[in-house]
Design a protein around this motif. Sequence first.
Motif, mmCIF file in Angstrom:
data_model
loop_
_atom_site.group_PDB
_atom_site.id
_atom_site.type_symbol
_atom_site.label_atom_id
_atom_site.label_comp_id
_atom_site.label_asym_id
_atom_site.label_seq_id
_atom_site.Cartn_x
_atom_site.Cartn_y
_atom_site.Cartn_z
ATOM 1 N N PRO A 43 0.825 -1.218 0.000
ATOM 2 C CA PRO A 43 0.000 0.000 0.000
ATOM 3 C C PRO A 43 0.849 1.253 0.000
ATOM 4 C CG PRO A 43 0.022 -1.006 2.164
ATOM 5 C CD PRO A 43 0.730 -1.945 1.244
ATOM 6 N N ASP A 44 0.300 2.256 -0.633
ATOM 7 C CA ASP A 44 0.941 3.573 -0.622
ATOM 8 C C ASP A 44 0.670 4.212 0.731
ATOM 9 O OD1 ASP A 44 1.823 6.100 -0.931
ATOM 10 O OD2 ASP A 44 0.771 6.492 -2.810
ATOM 11 N N LEU A 132 5.918 -4.692 3.234
ATOM 12 C CA LEU A 132 4.516 -5.017 3.471
ATOM 13 C C LEU A 132 4.090 -6.210 2.633
ATOM 14 C CD1 LEU A 132 2.875 -1.476 3.667
ATOM 15 C CD2 LEU A 132 3.504 -3.001 5.532
ATOM 16 N N ARG A 133 4.607 -6.284 1.415
ATOM 17 C CA ARG A 133 4.258 -7.403 0.519
ATOM 18 C C ARG A 133 4.738 -8.726 1.130
ATOM 19 N NH1 ARG A 133 3.511 -8.173 -5.040
ATOM 20 N NH2 ARG A 133 4.268 -10.188 -5.812
ATOM 21 N N GLU A 134 6.003 -8.733 1.598
ATOM 22 C CA GLU A 134 6.545 -9.955 2.189
ATOM 23 C C GLU A 134 5.763 -10.342 3.443
ATOM 24 O OE1 GLU A 134 11.218 -9.284 0.884
ATOM 25 O OE2 GLU A 134 10.504 -8.659 2.857
ATOM 26 N N SER A 135 5.404 -9.347 4.242
ATOM 27 C CA SER A 135 4.685 -9.633 5.473
ATOM 28 C C SER A 135 3.313 -10.223 5.191
ATOM 29 C CB SER A 135 4.544 -8.354 6.302
ATOM 30 O OG SER A 135 5.809 -7.827 6.626
ATOM 31 N N VAL A 136 2.596 -9.646 4.234
ATOM 32 C CA VAL A 136 1.266 -10.160 3.888
ATOM 33 C C VAL A 136 1.358 -11.585 3.367
ATOM 34 C CG1 VAL A 136 -0.697 -9.869 2.330
ATOM 35 C CG2 VAL A 136 0.286 -7.885 3.481
ATOM 36 N N ILE A 137 2.346 -11.849 2.518
ATOM 37 C CA ILE A 137 2.502 -13.196 1.962
ATOM 38 C C ILE A 137 2.775 -14.202 3.062
ATOM 39 C CG2 ILE A 137 4.002 -14.641 0.520
ATOM 40 C CD1 ILE A 137 4.298 -12.284 -1.375
ATOM 41 N N ARG A 138 3.647 -13.839 4.010
ATOM 42 C CA ARG A 138 3.945 -14.759 5.109
ATOM 43 C C ARG A 138 2.702 -15.060 5.942
ATOM 44 N NH1 ARG A 138 8.782 -13.117 8.851
ATOM 45 N NH2 ARG A 138 8.091 -15.093 9.773
ATOM 46 N N LEU A 139 1.904 -14.042 6.231
ATOM 47 C CA LEU A 139 0.713 -14.270 7.043
ATOM 48 C C LEU A 139 -0.322 -15.104 6.297
ATOM 49 C CD1 LEU A 139 0.363 -10.715 8.625
ATOM 50 C CD2 LEU A 139 0.880 -12.816 9.851
ATOM 51 N N SER A 261 9.906 5.769 19.531
ATOM 52 C CA SER A 261 8.646 6.176 18.935
ATOM 53 C C SER A 261 8.284 5.245 17.785
ATOM 54 C CB SER A 261 8.714 7.640 18.475
ATOM 55 O OG SER A 261 7.451 8.053 18.021
ATOM 56 N N LEU A 262 7.132 5.459 17.163
ATOM 57 C CA LEU A 262 6.698 4.668 16.017
ATOM 58 C C LEU A 262 6.551 5.595 14.815
ATOM 59 C CD1 LEU A 262 3.973 2.243 17.455
ATOM 60 C CD2 LEU A 262 6.345 1.744 16.897
ATOM 61 N N SER A 263 7.187 5.204 13.716
ATOM 62 C CA SER A 263 7.035 5.986 12.499
ATOM 63 C C SER A 263 5.717 5.629 11.824
ATOM 64 C CB SER A 263 8.204 5.701 11.553
ATOM 65 O OG SER A 263 8.150 4.348 11.130
ATOM 66 N N THR A 264 5.355 6.412 10.813
ATOM 67 C CA THR A 264 4.134 6.115 10.048
ATOM 68 C C THR A 264 4.229 4.742 9.418
ATOM 69 O OG1 THR A 264 3.857 8.467 9.581
ATOM 70 C CG2 THR A 264 2.658 6.917 8.174
ATOM 71 N N GLU A 265 5.408 4.389 8.942
ATOM 72 C CA GLU A 265 5.603 3.079 8.329
ATOM 73 C C GLU A 265 5.427 1.961 9.358
ATOM 74 O OE1 GLU A 265 8.919 0.833 5.488
ATOM 75 O OE2 GLU A 265 9.339 2.757 6.428
ATOM 76 N N ASP A 266 5.910 2.217 10.581
ATOM 77 C CA ASP A 266 5.727 1.227 11.639
ATOM 78 C C ASP A 266 4.237 1.005 11.904
ATOM 79 O OD1 ASP A 266 8.454 1.098 11.914
ATOM 80 O OD2 ASP A 266 8.522 2.516 13.587
ATOM 81 N N GLU A 267 3.487 2.089 12.012
ATOM 82 C CA GLU A 267 2.058 1.974 12.290
ATOM 83 C C GLU A 267 1.327 1.259 11.169
ATOM 84 O OE1 GLU A 267 0.206 5.590 13.428
ATOM 85 O OE2 GLU A 267 1.827 6.192 14.771
ATOM 86 N N GLN A 268 1.733 1.529 9.934
ATOM 87 C CA GLN A 268 1.107 0.841 8.808
ATOM 88 C C GLN A 268 1.353 -0.659 8.881
ATOM 89 O OE1 GLN A 268 2.787 2.804 5.420
ATOM 90 N NE2 GLN A 268 1.350 4.513 5.466
ATOM 91 N N LEU A 269 2.581 -1.051 9.230
ATOM 92 C CA LEU A 269 2.890 -2.470 9.323
ATOM 93 C C LEU A 269 2.076 -3.129 10.431
ATOM 94 C CD1 LEU A 269 4.525 -4.948 8.525
ATOM 95 C CD2 LEU A 269 6.331 -4.184 10.067
ATOM 96 N N LEU A 270 1.991 -2.481 11.587
ATOM 97 C CA LEU A 270 1.231 -3.063 12.690
ATOM 98 C C LEU A 270 -0.251 -3.173 12.355
ATOM 99 C CD1 LEU A 270 2.879 -1.323 15.767
ATOM 100 C CD2 LEU A 270 3.164 -3.677 15.003
ATOM 101 N N THR A 271 -0.799 -2.138 11.725
ATOM 102 C CA THR A 271 -2.206 -2.183 11.336
ATOM 103 C C THR A 271 -2.461 -3.293 10.333
ATOM 104 O OG1 THR A 271 -2.364 0.204 11.696
ATOM 105 C CG2 THR A 271 -4.110 -0.829 10.394
ATOM 106 N N MET A 272 -1.521 -3.453 9.378
ATOM 107 C CA MET A 272 -1.654 -4.519 8.393
ATOM 108 C C MET A 272 -1.616 -5.887 9.067
ATOM 109 S SD MET A 272 0.241 -7.020 6.781
ATOM 110 C CE MET A 272 1.884 -6.454 7.124
ATOM 111 N N VAL A 273 -0.678 -6.064 10.029
ATOM 112 C CA VAL A 273 -0.571 -7.344 10.720
ATOM 113 C C VAL A 273 -1.886 -7.661 11.435
ATOM 114 C CG1 VAL A 273 0.558 -8.545 12.630
ATOM 115 C CG2 VAL A 273 1.921 -7.262 11.000
#
Length: 844
Positions: A43-44, A132-139, A261-273
């Motif tokens: 995701p963008d 994010l692509r790798e994480s989604v595929i693994r899940l 702290s958490l970056s925007t990218e970190d939050e996106q990854l956690l939300t995706m998980v």
Amino acid sequence: MAVQGSPGSEDRPTPHSPPHRPADVGGPTDPAAPPNPEAVQEPDPANRTPPRAKPDPPPEQPTPGRPTAPPAATSDSVNPASPDTASPDPTDPDPTDPDAAGPNPTDPDTADPDTAGSDPAESRAMAPRPTLRESVIRLLSCPDADTLLATALDVALAGIALDAGAVFIADADGWLRLAGHRGMDTDLIERFSVVAPDSTLPLATAVREQRPVFGMAEELMVRYPDLGEHLNVAMDYVVLPLMVDDRSLGGLVVRFARASSLSTEDEQLLTMVADVFAHRLEHLLVLELSGPLAAVPAADSATGRLSRRTRLELAMSSGNIGAFEWDIGTGTLIWDERTVKLFGIESDDFDSRLSSFENAIHPDDRAAVQQAIAESMETGEYHVICRAVWPDGSDHWLEAKGKVERTEDDEPGNMVGVVWDITEQREREARREARREFVLRVTSAFAAALTTQEVLAAMTGTVLPELGAHAIAIHLEHDGRLLLAGAAGYPEETMERLRLLGAEGDGPMAAALRAQHPLFFRTRKEYVQRFPAHRFRPSPGHQALVFMPLASADGTVGTCLISYSEPRAFGSDDQIIIAAVGSILAQSLARARLSDLFRHRMTELQELMMPRTLDQLAGFEIAARYLPAAEGMQVGGDWFDMMPRDDGGASFVIGDVQGHSAQAAGVMGQLRTALRAHASDGYRAEHLMARGNQTLWGLDTERFATCCIVDVAPPGSLQIVRAGHPSPLQCEPDGTVRELDVPGALPLGYAPDDRYPVFHGQLQPGATLLLYTDGLVDRPDRPYDQAVAAVSTALGQWVREAGERGADTRPDLEELAHLLVSDAFTAPGYDDVAVLLIRRLPLG
């Protein structure tokens, strides 16, 4: 999974998990599956939909999202995955230079001293961030709930400055139950393994309001002060709900360093998980539990919650609980995959034979298992705790429960049940029991210590070996200074430095008092890094050190230094035990110091009532000693006195007032004063004793006193009376000792008109008369007659040896007095002792 069993067992219904299907991540024949992972696009960040949140949260709830102004980051806790740290500062040390790299948190010889004893998870090296692509595929590729749970935690923690994570699943009643965790403190997990749906904890709030919730460690510390030692003030928490459509299956909790702290990218990854985990979990459970009945839903459409079968499988999966079935008639065993793993057997190697199960049981536990099986045939209930021996030789404790199903003929047919691993639980219980027994032993040792020196002796003799340490030093606070009270295990040449160590305001002792918690140094190098000054260097051979502050409710007591001869990791058990020892030691020392102070004051009081010196008597040598009891805080009522007369003689008095208290000492002082007054009026022997009896009777103290009075007149005649007191011992110049047969009477204070018969004797030149109180001979470990005989032997030997010497080398009578009150006769000091010696000098 493929069910293990005999031919034809595929048609038998089993109580365990159904066979696993091949991992299917989507396809035209599986409309319930999520999209093909190969088609998932990263995701963008600019267009990603933010986490779900209610449009208008209640006014009393915090604004959704993380705090906008987290505390400033420290220089040594920057998120290595943050974009702000992508370009290294050219002024930073070269990471390839070992001398400039700084302490290695994984190396006990170079780790930062402030981190000693901390959770190893804090030192975990960061893995490269997955896309994010790798994480989604693994899940989406996870074939079962077990793998999905582990993968979700791995993905959530990988590449982000996260410290730990946990997943909670909502039950039918709304309660949130722990499904799995990674890196969380065991005590925290046990405390919050189940969370009420209406709780104000961030987890319940996130699930209830279906929005991310951020929390701070300080909030938990305020609400749960007993968990302070398990919480890190430098950590924050974020909880994301596990959403499927408009339903929340539970929550994902992650802990991260506040400074990172958490970056925007970190939050996106956690939300995706959280999103992918929730959808994949529901999808897997539909596939596994529906079987041929594909129409069975995984969730109740009315409540939006997981079905009973779904919750059961999820609970068994997250708890690593295996299922089994035993066909009693054929002897065939059917184990699911988790059961096979619990016994350390490969799935392909399990042959479903009962003998294979028996062979996997520890030999010492097979009889108990057989007995449990036999009892289950009668009762229908099977329960056993035993050890399974894995192929690598390791033992694993398992607990199993089952139920026997009976046939139409009321014979045992099948047994179905579950089994789970309790090894960690038993080890934890064993550690707790060991800690409890240790604390009881320490408490018992300190409870028997009544003085400061006894407390120090208990610490060095009992506690030090239990801790595996080899040296200890205790400093006690006195007028704002730390003074060395005792030490063991230190060479003599370092004692002076140890004494000065307590006076240093920037030293480790003062640092421990300021920190108000023990300072642990796992290695000598770690300690020197914290306190580099040469005057703080530890003694040779001391490789690990602990500095404990000692404090009680009344304030600072002192400090305790414990040293080890080898480096030590100081795990959580070590820290708990040492903290407990420090608390018990501080309370014991505070109590002992009060006892010492009280005892000192009481001793001073009694000494004021005793004669400082005894007058000289021509032709005689006089010596006396008083020794307080070694046990108890209070002094007794023993006393002695000498009152010269105008005719050149003297009256000698020795006595013992009943009891060991300030009142006993006060009565003794009054009685002694009264006897001196009566003696100055000319009363002697029997009449002096009678006047003393009337005085004590008139005081109305309900106390009595024993007493012996000896009147000595030149050239050596004796008149002796006694009131309930031990008879004197007379030693002739040749060393012969006899107990004088002095008629006795009741102790003083029993009857106002009692009479005291007089014994007449003679003290020859060179002979010695010994008067003593019962503390010298009245001991629970020796009969009275034996104690008197031992004193007589010592007295006779000393007098005989003294007579053999010339006048110039003859020992002083004070030496004999000192001998009689030494440990050889008075240990262990159950009572106070007074002795009075009268020796007639030899002629010439």
